[in-house]
Design a protein around this motif. Structure first.
Motif, PDB file in Angstrom:
ATOM      1  N   LYS A  70       0.809  -1.221   0.000  1.00  0.00           N
ATOM      2  CA  LYS A  70       0.000   0.000   0.000  1.00  0.00           C
ATOM      3  C   LYS A  70       0.841   1.270   0.000  1.00  0.00           C
ATOM      4  O   LYS A  70       0.457   2.286  -0.582  1.00  0.00           O
ATOM      5  CB  LYS A  70      -0.968  -0.019   1.179  1.00  0.00           C
ATOM      6  CG  LYS A  70      -2.073  -1.065   1.029  1.00  0.00           C
ATOM      7  CD  LYS A  70      -3.023  -1.052   2.198  1.00  0.00           C
ATOM      8  CE  LYS A  70      -4.180  -2.017   1.979  1.00  0.00           C
ATOM      9  NZ  LYS A  70      -3.757  -3.425   1.858  1.00  0.00           N
ATOM     10  N   LEU A  71       2.002   1.226   0.653  1.00  0.00           N
ATOM     11  CA  LEU A  71       2.874   2.404   0.658  1.00  0.00           C
ATOM     12  C   LEU A  71       3.490   2.619  -0.715  1.00  0.00           C
ATOM     13  O   LEU A  71       3.572   3.758  -1.192  1.00  0.00           O
ATOM     14  CB  LEU A  71       3.976   2.252   1.723  1.00  0.00           C
ATOM     15  CG  LEU A  71       3.509   2.333   3.179  1.00  0.00           C
ATOM     16  CD1 LEU A  71       4.668   2.063   4.130  1.00  0.00           C
ATOM     17  CD2 LEU A  71       2.901   3.704   3.480  1.00  0.00           C
ATOM     18  N   ALA A  72       3.918   1.540  -1.365  1.00  0.00           N
ATOM     19  CA  ALA A  72       4.482   1.647  -2.718  1.00  0.00           C
ATOM     20  C   ALA A  72       3.420   2.134  -3.697  1.00  0.00           C
ATOM     21  O   ALA A  72       3.698   2.925  -4.607  1.00  0.00           O
ATOM     22  CB  ALA A  72       5.037   0.293  -3.165  1.00  0.00           C
ATOM     23  N   ALA A  73       2.176   1.673  -3.494  1.00  0.00           N
ATOM     24  CA  ALA A  73       1.069   2.095  -4.362  1.00  0.00           C
ATOM     25  C   ALA A  73       0.816   3.589  -4.220  1.00  0.00           C
ATOM     26  O   ALA A  73       0.638   4.306  -5.219  1.00  0.00           O
ATOM     27  CB  ALA A  73      -0.192   1.306  -4.012  1.00  0.00           C
ATOM     28  N   LYS A  74       0.796   4.077  -2.992  1.00  0.00           N
ATOM     29  CA  LYS A  74       0.602   5.516  -2.766  1.00  0.00           C
ATOM     30  C   LYS A  74       1.725   6.315  -3.413  1.00  0.00           C
ATOM     31  O   LYS A  74       1.496   7.378  -4.007  1.00  0.00           O
ATOM     32  CB  LYS A  74       0.549   5.808  -1.254  1.00  0.00           C
ATOM     33  CG  LYS A  74      -0.765   5.427  -0.575  1.00  0.00           C
ATOM     34  CD  LYS A  74      -0.647   5.581   0.933  1.00  0.00           C
ATOM     35  CE  LYS A  74      -1.940   5.254   1.642  1.00  0.00           C
ATOM     36  NZ  LYS A  74      -2.900   6.359   1.612  1.00  0.00           N
ATOM     37  N   ASP A  75       2.931   5.794  -3.313  1.00  0.00           N
ATOM     38  CA  ASP A  75       4.091   6.475  -3.897  1.00  0.00           C
ATOM     39  C   ASP A  75       3.980   6.514  -5.428  1.00  0.00           C
ATOM     40  O   ASP A  75       4.314   7.506  -6.063  1.00  0.00           O
ATOM     41  CB  ASP A  75       5.381   5.745  -3.477  1.00  0.00           C
ATOM     42  CG  ASP A  75       6.625   6.545  -3.812  1.00  0.00           C
ATOM     43  OD1 ASP A  75       6.681   7.734  -3.439  1.00  0.00           O
ATOM     44  OD2 ASP A  75       7.525   5.982  -4.469  1.00  0.00           O
ATOM     45  N   ALA A  76       3.472   5.424  -6.013  1.00  0.00           N
ATOM     46  CA  ALA A  76       3.367   5.326  -7.476  1.00  0.00           C
ATOM     47  C   ALA A  76       2.360   6.319  -8.044  1.00  0.00           C
ATOM     48  O   ALA A  76       2.552   6.855  -9.130  1.00  0.00           O
ATOM     49  CB  ALA A  76       2.974   3.903  -7.880  1.00  0.00           C
ATOM     50  N   VAL A  77       1.261   6.569  -7.295  1.00  0.00           N
ATOM     51  CA  VAL A  77       0.200   7.407  -7.854  1.00  0.00           C
ATOM     52  C   VAL A  77       0.277   8.873  -7.431  1.00  0.00           C
ATOM     53  O   VAL A  77      -0.502   9.696  -7.926  1.00  0.00           O
ATOM     54  CB  VAL A  77      -1.210   6.854  -7.494  1.00  0.00           C
ATOM     55  CG1 VAL A  77      -1.352   5.411  -7.947  1.00  0.00           C
ATOM     56  CG2 VAL A  77      -1.499   6.964  -6.008  1.00  0.00           C
ATOM     57  N   LYS A  78       1.225   9.215  -6.555  1.00  0.00           N
ATOM     58  CA  LYS A  78       1.223  10.583  -5.994  1.00  0.00           C
ATOM     59  C   LYS A  78       1.491  11.674  -7.033  1.00  0.00           C
ATOM     60  O   LYS A  78       1.118  12.825  -6.836  1.00  0.00           O
ATOM     61  CB  LYS A  78       2.214  10.685  -4.826  1.00  0.00           C
ATOM     62  CG  LYS A  78       3.682  10.585  -5.195  1.00  0.00           C
ATOM     63  CD  LYS A  78       4.534  10.657  -3.936  1.00  0.00           C
ATOM     64  CE  LYS A  78       6.009  10.541  -4.282  1.00  0.00           C
ATOM     65  NZ  LYS A  78       6.851  10.458  -3.064  1.00  0.00           N
ATOM     66  N   ASP A  79       2.134  11.304  -8.157  1.00  0.00           N
ATOM     67  CA  ASP A  79       2.414  12.309  -9.195  1.00  0.00           C
ATOM     68  C   ASP A  79       1.262  12.478 -10.180  1.00  0.00           C
ATOM     69  O   ASP A  79       1.371  13.248 -11.136  1.00  0.00           O
ATOM     70  CB  ASP A  79       3.686  11.918  -9.965  1.00  0.00           C
ATOM     71  CG  ASP A  79       4.922  11.918  -9.078  1.00  0.00           C
ATOM     72  OD1 ASP A  79       4.948  12.717  -8.119  1.00  0.00           O
ATOM     73  OD2 ASP A  79       5.844  11.114  -9.327  1.00  0.00           O
ATOM     74  N   TYR A  80       0.165  11.760  -9.967  1.00  0.00           N
ATOM     75  CA  TYR A  80      -0.951  11.793 -10.921  1.00  0.00           C
ATOM     76  C   TYR A  80      -2.138  12.626 -10.441  1.00  0.00           C
ATOM     77  O   TYR A  80      -3.220  12.557 -11.000  1.00  0.00           O
ATOM     78  CB  TYR A  80      -1.412  10.357 -11.227  1.00  0.00           C
ATOM     79  CG  TYR A  80      -0.463   9.616 -12.130  1.00  0.00           C
ATOM     80  CD1 TYR A  80      -0.727   9.479 -13.485  1.00  0.00           C
ATOM     81  CD2 TYR A  80       0.709   9.052 -11.628  1.00  0.00           C
ATOM     82  CE1 TYR A  80       0.148   8.800 -14.327  1.00  0.00           C
ATOM     83  CE2 TYR A  80       1.591   8.372 -12.453  1.00  0.00           C
ATOM     84  CZ  TYR A  80       1.310   8.249 -13.802  1.00  0.00           C
ATOM     85  OH  TYR A  80       2.180   7.580 -14.625  1.00  0.00           O
ATOM     86  N   ASN A  81      -1.921  13.393  -9.383  1.00  0.00           N
ATOM     87  CA  ASN A  81      -2.947  14.304  -8.878  1.00  0.00           C
ATOM     88  C   ASN A  81      -4.240  13.565  -8.505  1.00  0.00           C
ATOM     89  O   ASN A  81      -5.343  13.999  -8.825  1.00  0.00           O
ATOM     90  CB  ASN A  81      -3.242  15.401  -9.919  1.00  0.00           C
ATOM     91  CG  ASN A  81      -3.932  16.604  -9.288  1.00  0.00           C
ATOM     92  OD1 ASN A  81      -3.766  16.865  -8.099  1.00  0.00           O
ATOM     93  ND2 ASN A  81      -4.734  17.310 -10.067  1.00  0.00           N
ATOM     94  N   ILE A  82      -4.067  12.413  -7.840  1.00  0.00           N
ATOM     95  CA  ILE A  82      -5.215  11.604  -7.402  1.00  0.00           C
ATOM     96  C   ILE A  82      -5.432  11.865  -5.906  1.00  0.00           C
ATOM     97  O   ILE A  82      -4.479  11.803  -5.121  1.00  0.00           O
ATOM     98  CB  ILE A  82      -4.956  10.110  -7.673  1.00  0.00           C
ATOM     99  CG1 ILE A  82      -4.899   9.881  -9.193  1.00  0.00           C
ATOM    100  CG2 ILE A  82      -6.033   9.235  -7.048  1.00  0.00           C
ATOM    101  CD1 ILE A  82      -4.294   8.577  -9.594  1.00  0.00           C
TER     102      ILE A  82
END
Length: 481
Positions: free
Chosen positions: A115-127
């Motif tokens: 879940k932490l890696a997932a949050k890190d992956a999407v943080k640049d997509y303005n979600i």
């Protein structure tokens, strides 16, 4: 792809086999000692024994399954859901053995499984994200500081978690230390990883997920939402599509966010992006499930697509032939997970011998199951007997049909969630659409369910008595002798 092995059991194995056979693809079933005579074994073109009843000695033996697949000249492996479906090492092992894993690449599974890696992956997509920290926390003092900043209540959550394990809601500062210890202990025991993170707890949330599919040519589509807020112990029991609270604008916005999440991890195949929606209709990214979901039939019914067929086509390198604008919501679908659990006793498993097992049939009724009359329910696996799905032109029609289908579903030998499903469908909060993930806590008690069952039994007895009296009063011709 001429032959696929389904690395699973029960209803999902049969569900995948039905589509494969429709596509002219041969199927291979795997089975444990407990499932030697199970319907999925007979349904397949070939079947192979893989080990003893416990799943860690059979269905979780990735290397053994791959070894057998190679012997039988299998082209691809469909993992279903559960077991090895979100195991990145298994997906990687398939890739290394030149077997097509009918699902995402191992890298995507690994990234979204944390879940932490997932949050890190999407943080640049303005979600939109739930307020909190996107790193592991192990110090209760630090957790208390974070909690003061974002405000109580908070949620302490296992990074590698799922199914409600390693999750603690904390209402005030004095409980932070104890609940941190419990969450870390539970996460370590369940997942072998004690990492937890802290985020704001969204009160009165709706659990809404978006179905996505991505091909190897860069196209990602969303197939609308599923409402999954009726849960017990953080596990879904009733799902529906579409959600009664989403406006067309919010649906489009959440669909676009889900597509961005899929792109953030270079996704391939079918996946589900989960969101929390608060009472003001703000939505927040929760996680991504890198597999086919249990509740996928409701999406199939409202969108008119076979998700398993699309999974297989994508896995063999085909492009998705439809466009986003081609997809439209038609009607409403509802799903009840029929578990062998006792809703009168805290939903504890209720395994036994199915002395009676008769499923409902009729237009708008679909039952995905892997059991039949005369079978024992094994104690080794998830206690889900089937998925009961109803479809109607409107939400009201789907709900009424579900009530009718539940009444026609006859199971003896085990307690099931069928009475609970009827309780939900008849409850005003559900019928009005005014509910959240706390439905069970707010509205359900075994006593209320028992009261409803007693009233039904009393009504049935009165009807039987009335029919008996009418029968007795009929004119009878006297015996001439």
């Amino acid at each position: 792809m001429k032959k696929i092995l389904i690395a699973n059991r029960g209803e999902i194995a049969i569900r995948v086999m039905k589509t494969a056979q429709k596509m002219g693809i041969k199927t291979v079933a795997v089975y444990s000692e407990a499932d030697r005579n199970a319907p999925h074994v007979r349904f397949a073109d070939e079947a192979i024994y893989i080990g003893e009843a416990p799943s860690n000695k059979s269905y979780l033996l990735g290397e053994k399954i791959i070894e057998e697949a190679k012997k039988l000249l299998v082209d691809g492996i469909h993992p279903g859901y559960g077991f090895l479906s979100e195991n990145a090492d298994f997906a990687e092992l398939c890739e290394k053995n030149n077997l097509i894993f009918i699902g995402p690449k191992s890298k995507s599974i690994r990234m979204m499984g944390d879940k932490l890696a997932a949050k890190d992956a999407v943080k640049d997509y303005n979600i939109p994200m739930v307020p909190g920290v996107d790193r592991a926390v192990t110090d209760p003092i630090e957790a208390a500081t974070i909690a003061r900043e974002i405000g109580f209540p908070i949620l302490i959550k296992a990074s590698a978690g799922g199914g409600g394990k390693g999750m603690r809601i904390v209402e005030n500062e004095k409980d932070v230390e104890e609940q941190m210890k419990r969450a870390i202990s539970e996460a370590t025991s369940a997942f072998g990883d004690g990492s937890v993170f802290v985020e704001k707890y969204i009160t009165s949330p709706r659990h809404i997920e978006i179905q996505v599919l991505a091909d190897s040519f860069g196209k990602v589509l969303h197939f609308f939402e599923r409402e999954c807020s009726i849960q017990r112990r953080h596990q879904k029991v009733v799902e529906e599509a579409p959600s009664s609270i989403l406006t067309p604008a919010l649906r489009a916005k959440m669909g676009e966010a889900a597509i961005k999440v899929a792109k953030s991890c270079d996704y391939l195949g079918a996946g589900t992006v989960e969101f929390l929606v608060d009472k003001d209709l703000n939505f927040y990214f929760l996680e991504m499930n890198t597999r086919l979901q249990v509740e996928h039939p409701v999406t199939e019914l409202i969108s008119g697509v076979d998700l398993v067929e699309l999974q297989i086509k994508i896995a063999r390198g085909e492009a998705i032939s439809i466009e986003q604008e081609d997809l439209k919501i038609n009607g409403h679908a509802l799903e009840l997970r029929v578990y062998a659990e006792d809703p009168m006793n805290n939903f504890l498993p209720s395994v036994g011998f199915l002395s009676t097992y008769k499923i409902p049939v009729g237009e708008g009724i679909r039952v995905d199951d892997g059991f039949e009359e005369g079978m024992d329910i094994p104690i080794y696996y998830d206690p889900m007997l089937s998925k009961l799905i109803t479809y109607g032109k409107t939400r009201e029609e789907a709900i009424q049909l579900m009530i009718k289908a539940i009444d026609a579903y006859k199971v003896e030998g085990a307690k099931t969630t069928l009475p609970f499903g009827k309780f939900v469908c008849e409850h005003e909060a559900f019928k009005s659409g005014n509910f959240d993930t706390h439905f069970v806590k707010n509205y359900y008690t075994p006593e209320k369910l028992q009261k409803g069952l007693d009233e039904e039994a009393e009504l049935a007895a009165l009807i039987a008595l009335k029919l008996y009296i009418e029968d007795q009063q009929k004119l009878r011709v006297p015996d001439s002798n």
